[in-house]
Design a protein around this motif. Sequence first.
Motif, short mmCIF file in Angstrom:
data_model
loop_
_atom_site.label_atom_id
_atom_site.label_comp_id
_atom_site.label_asym_id
_atom_site.label_seq_id
_atom_site.Cartn_x
_atom_site.Cartn_y
_atom_site.Cartn_z
N LEU A 3 0.85 -1.21 0.00
CA LEU A 3 0.00 0.00 0.00
C LEU A 3 0.87 1.24 0.00
N MET A 5 0.05 5.45 0.23
CA MET A 5 -0.88 6.58 0.28
C MET A 5 -0.05 7.86 0.23
N ILE A 8 -2.48 12.60 1.17
CA ILE A 8 -3.91 12.39 1.43
C ILE A 8 -4.52 13.58 2.15
N ALA A 48 -7.97 4.39 3.84
CA ALA A 48 -7.16 3.29 3.27
C ALA A 48 -8.03 2.10 2.89
N ILE A 59 -4.01 6.73 -3.70
CA ILE A 59 -3.97 5.46 -2.98
C ILE A 59 -3.62 4.37 -3.99
N TYR A 61 -2.73 0.19 -4.25
CA TYR A 61 -2.58 -1.15 -3.68
C TYR A 61 -1.87 -2.01 -4.72
#
Length: 252
Positions: A3, A5, A8, A48, A59, A61
């Motif tokens: 992951l 991020m 944000i 998330a 984001i 993944y």
Amino acid sequence: MILEMKNIQKAFDGLQVLKDISFSVDSGEVISVIGPSGSGKSTLLRCATFLETIDAGSIRYMDILAAATGAEGKAVYAPKKDILKCKSYFGLVFQQFNLFPHFNVLKNLTDAPVLVQKRDRAEVTEEALELLRKMGLSDKANAYPDQLSGGQKQRVAIARALAMNPKVLFFDEPTSALDPELTGEVLKVIRQLAEENMTMVIVTHEMPFARAVSNHVIFMDGGVVVEEGHPEQVFGDPKQERTRQFLQNYNR
């Protein structure tokens, strides 16, 4: 990397709750997110896991860019099939267990892998029974949630999340609804998972636990990351005055 991020941002009714937060999670890492109430920790976790939408930032993944700031400065999300794929990468354990009250423990564990992942029921049941054994709940397969203690419910919730074979587990204050004795049961299970290299992101107020179990600690306050690093550095020799203040109040 499981992951990532970046930058944000999230506001509720004009109040900026997350201000330019960035962090990433690598396979096998255990990240603890600490900070005072209202610092944005749970909101970050909810963003998330797609329970909240971000206003801006990105984001990712694995190989999927789930959301990114578009031309108008607002976050644009990937198509639904991509988001569903991202959701298959993680499990989420809530404060309040969120078990299905009308299902027994075994059915709580096996329904989603069979119905969502279309896996073989016999194989899923075998795995679920093994997970219950690991959680010290072998004798509770046929019990219903209202017959369990809070600590047992939370261990069932962890087993249920693991039954989906996630790449990362998110915990949102997993012990906040439990008394101290039951808290120990749940922390022992999480510690065991850490020893087995399960990738985890844990929002917690259990400071000694965060220090002992994490590879990386993020201290948030006022919607920003104030300090982050190895637990021994953050807890033992914090660089920021705000971190020192917070930990002093906690250690009293």
